[in-house]
Write a protein that holds these residues in place. Structure first.
Motif, PDB file in Angstrom:
ATOM      1  N   GLY A   1     -55.789 -70.304  45.881  1.00  0.00           N
ATOM      2  CA  GLY A   1     -56.582 -69.780  44.779  1.00  0.00           C
ATOM      3  C   GLY A   1     -57.836 -69.145  45.353  1.00  0.00           C
ATOM      4  N   TRP A   2     -58.798 -68.844  44.492  1.00  0.00           N
ATOM      5  CA  TRP A   2     -60.066 -68.285  44.962  1.00  0.00           C
ATOM      6  C   TRP A   2     -60.874 -69.381  45.659  1.00  0.00           C
ATOM      7  CZ3 TRP A   2     -60.966 -63.346  45.485  1.00  0.00           C
ATOM      8  CH2 TRP A   2     -60.333 -62.421  44.654  1.00  0.00           C
TER       9      TRP A   2
ATOM     10  N   LEU B   1     -56.296 -68.984  56.812  1.00  0.00           N
ATOM     11  CA  LEU B   1     -55.873 -67.888  55.938  1.00  0.00           C
ATOM     12  C   LEU B   1     -54.978 -66.887  56.649  1.00  0.00           C
ATOM     13  CD1 LEU B   1     -59.303 -67.238  54.179  1.00  0.00           C
ATOM     14  CD2 LEU B   1     -57.283 -68.298  53.150  1.00  0.00           C
ATOM     15  N   GLN B   2     -54.496 -67.255  57.813  1.00  0.00           N
ATOM     16  CA  GLN B   2     -53.661 -66.336  58.574  1.00  0.00           C
ATOM     17  C   GLN B   2     -52.294 -66.150  57.924  1.00  0.00           C
ATOM     18  OE1 GLN B   2     -54.238 -68.449  62.434  1.00  0.00           O
ATOM     19  NE2 GLN B   2     -54.838 -66.433  63.223  1.00  0.00           N
TER      20      GLN B   2
ATOM     21  N   SER C   1     -57.636 -61.149  49.470  1.00  0.00           N
ATOM     22  CA  SER C   1     -58.443 -60.466  48.458  1.00  0.00           C
ATOM     23  C   SER C   1     -59.850 -61.041  48.505  1.00  0.00           C
ATOM     24  CB  SER C   1     -57.846 -60.678  47.059  1.00  0.00           C
ATOM     25  OG  SER C   1     -56.504 -60.244  47.003  1.00  0.00           O
ATOM     26  N   PHE C   2     -60.833 -60.236  48.094  1.00  0.00           N
ATOM     27  CA  PHE C   2     -62.225 -60.672  48.122  1.00  0.00           C
ATOM     28  C   PHE C   2     -62.906 -60.405  46.785  1.00  0.00           C
ATOM     29  CE2 PHE C   2     -61.136 -59.704  52.512  1.00  0.00           C
ATOM     30  CZ  PHE C   2     -61.609 -60.824  53.182  1.00  0.00           C
TER      31      PHE C   2
ATOM     32  N   LYS D   1     -66.067 -64.851  47.457  1.00  0.00           N
ATOM     33  CA  LYS D   1     -64.872 -65.664  47.381  1.00  0.00           C
ATOM     34  C   LYS D   1     -63.734 -64.927  48.071  1.00  0.00           C
ATOM     35  CE  LYS D   1     -65.950 -67.980  42.981  1.00  0.00           C
ATOM     36  NZ  LYS D   1     -65.495 -68.214  41.586  1.00  0.00           N
ATOM     37  N   VAL D   2     -62.815 -65.675  48.655  1.00  0.00           N
ATOM     38  CA  VAL D   2     -61.647 -65.098  49.300  1.00  0.00           C
ATOM     39  C   VAL D   2     -60.396 -65.746  48.714  1.00  0.00           C
ATOM     40  CG1 VAL D   2     -61.709 -66.765  51.213  1.00  0.00           C
ATOM     41  CG2 VAL D   2     -60.562 -64.545  51.523  1.00  0.00           C
ATOM     42  N   LYS D   3     -59.321 -64.992  48.655  1.00  0.00           N
ATOM     43  CA  LYS D   3     -58.067 -65.515  48.098  1.00  0.00           C
ATOM     44  C   LYS D   3     -56.895 -65.024  48.933  1.00  0.00           C
ATOM     45  CE  LYS D   3     -55.282 -65.497  43.854  1.00  0.00           C
ATOM     46  NZ  LYS D   3     -54.025 -65.182  44.580  1.00  0.00           N
ATOM     47  N   GLY D   4     -56.104 -65.961  49.399  1.00  0.00           N
ATOM     48  CA  GLY D   4     -54.869 -65.611  50.085  1.00  0.00           C
ATOM     49  C   GLY D   4     -53.709 -65.628  49.108  1.00  0.00           C
ATOM     50  N   SER D   5     -52.555 -65.188  49.557  1.00  0.00           N
ATOM     51  CA  SER D   5     -51.387 -65.192  48.672  1.00  0.00           C
ATOM     52  C   SER D   5     -50.893 -66.603  48.395  1.00  0.00           C
ATOM     53  CB  SER D   5     -50.264 -64.359  49.299  1.00  0.00           C
ATOM     54  OG  SER D   5     -49.917 -64.892  50.569  1.00  0.00           O
ATOM     55  N   ARG D   6     -51.337 -67.579  49.219  1.00  0.00           N
ATOM     56  CA  ARG D   6     -50.919 -68.970  49.027  1.00  0.00           C
ATOM     57  C   ARG D   6     -52.083 -69.871  48.626  1.00  0.00           C
ATOM     58  NH1 ARG D   6     -48.481 -67.543  53.968  1.00  0.00           N
ATOM     59  NH2 ARG D   6     -49.911 -68.880  55.145  1.00  0.00           N
TER      60      ARG D   6
END
Length: 256
Positions: free
Chosen positions: A200-201, A218-219, A224-225, A193-198
């Motif tokens: 969710g997972w 996701l740019q 986070s992973f 799973k990946v999560k950006g600051s904007r």
């Protein structure tokens, strides 16, 4: 009467000791499985640079010369990428290195089947044969390179890695892909799973080998992973990539 009973008891105890010893030996024997092995000839001391697991340059991916291609049944459509195997040459006095030392290698490639040849003559990687195509340096640690094919025993072992898991970015604005390398313990990755600051997972899908992707932009946000191993262990690495990350860059996270 007492002597006969003691004799019977003694015999029973000897039988139980023998049975326990037999079971212990049998259990130890079951830890190793039979297979065969060959080696890939190249000039770089490892397998091909672009294998079926997608690692690219194996030396940059930290696997280097200790790499192996797996036959169809062992490769299992790429789910075994990153797994570690201990392999030793057995039962061949001419080809095996004296003492049958073992070598530990990482699964980095697929050994494709050749159904035009028999499994006993050239079709080493045909289903359901268990076969390893080792890098030449790894092969030379357990057998003489004059050998064509050797009988081996193998078993899965924990992967010992230096540093954390590595995440290499690629893709485009609306197609994000990450290559995950240097995974410790089981070595295999079951889910990502990946999560950006904007965001969710976001669950990612396996594209091929150890490349995982999602169709999200996701740019310009830290990433986070969350990685789940084949045994169900889950590890989250927060803010691995900064907001100004670029495609082609590699970042290091936590380690199992």
């Amino acid at each position: 009467m007492v002597l006969s009973q003691m004799g019977a008891l003694h015999s029973t105890l000897l039988y139980l000791i023998f049975l326990h010893s037999f079971n212990t030996v049998a259990y130890k024997d079951q830890e190793w499985s039979k297979a065969t092995a060959t080696y890939a000839k190249d000039t770089e001391g490892s397998l091909i640079a672009e294998g079926a697991c997608g690692y690219g340059d194996l030396h940059k991916a930290s696997y280097g010369k200790h790499s192996v291609g797996l036959s169809t049944i062992l490769f299992n459509r790429g789910t075994t990428c990153g797994a570690c195997y201990e392999i030793r040459c057995v039962d061949h006095i001419l080809w095996c290195v004296l003492g049958s030392p073992s070598v530990i290698v990482t699964a980095t490639d697929f050994c494709p089947p050749n159904y035009g040849l028999s499994v006993d003559y050239g079709g080493w990687c045909n289903f359901p044969r268990q076969h390893f195509e080792l890098s030449q340096p790894a092969f030379s640690e357990i057998a003489k390179t004059k050998a064509d094919i050797i009988p081996v025993q193998y078993r899965r072992v924990k992967c010992e890695r230096s540093g954390g898991m590595k995440f290499t970015m690629s893709g485009s604005s609306h197609f994000y892909q990450v290559l995950i390398t240097n995974v410790g313990q089981e070595g295999e990755v079951f889910a990502v799973k990946v999560k950006g600051s904007r965001t969710g997972w976001i669950a990612m899908a396996r594209n091929w080998g150890m490349n995982w992707h999602c169709n999200v932009n996701l740019q310009h946000q830290p990433l986070s992973f969350e990685v789940t191993s084949s045994t169900g262990k889950t590890l989250a690495s927060y803010n691995v990539a900064p907001s100004n990350w670029q495609f082609g860059q590699t970042f290091q996270g936590k380690q199992f």
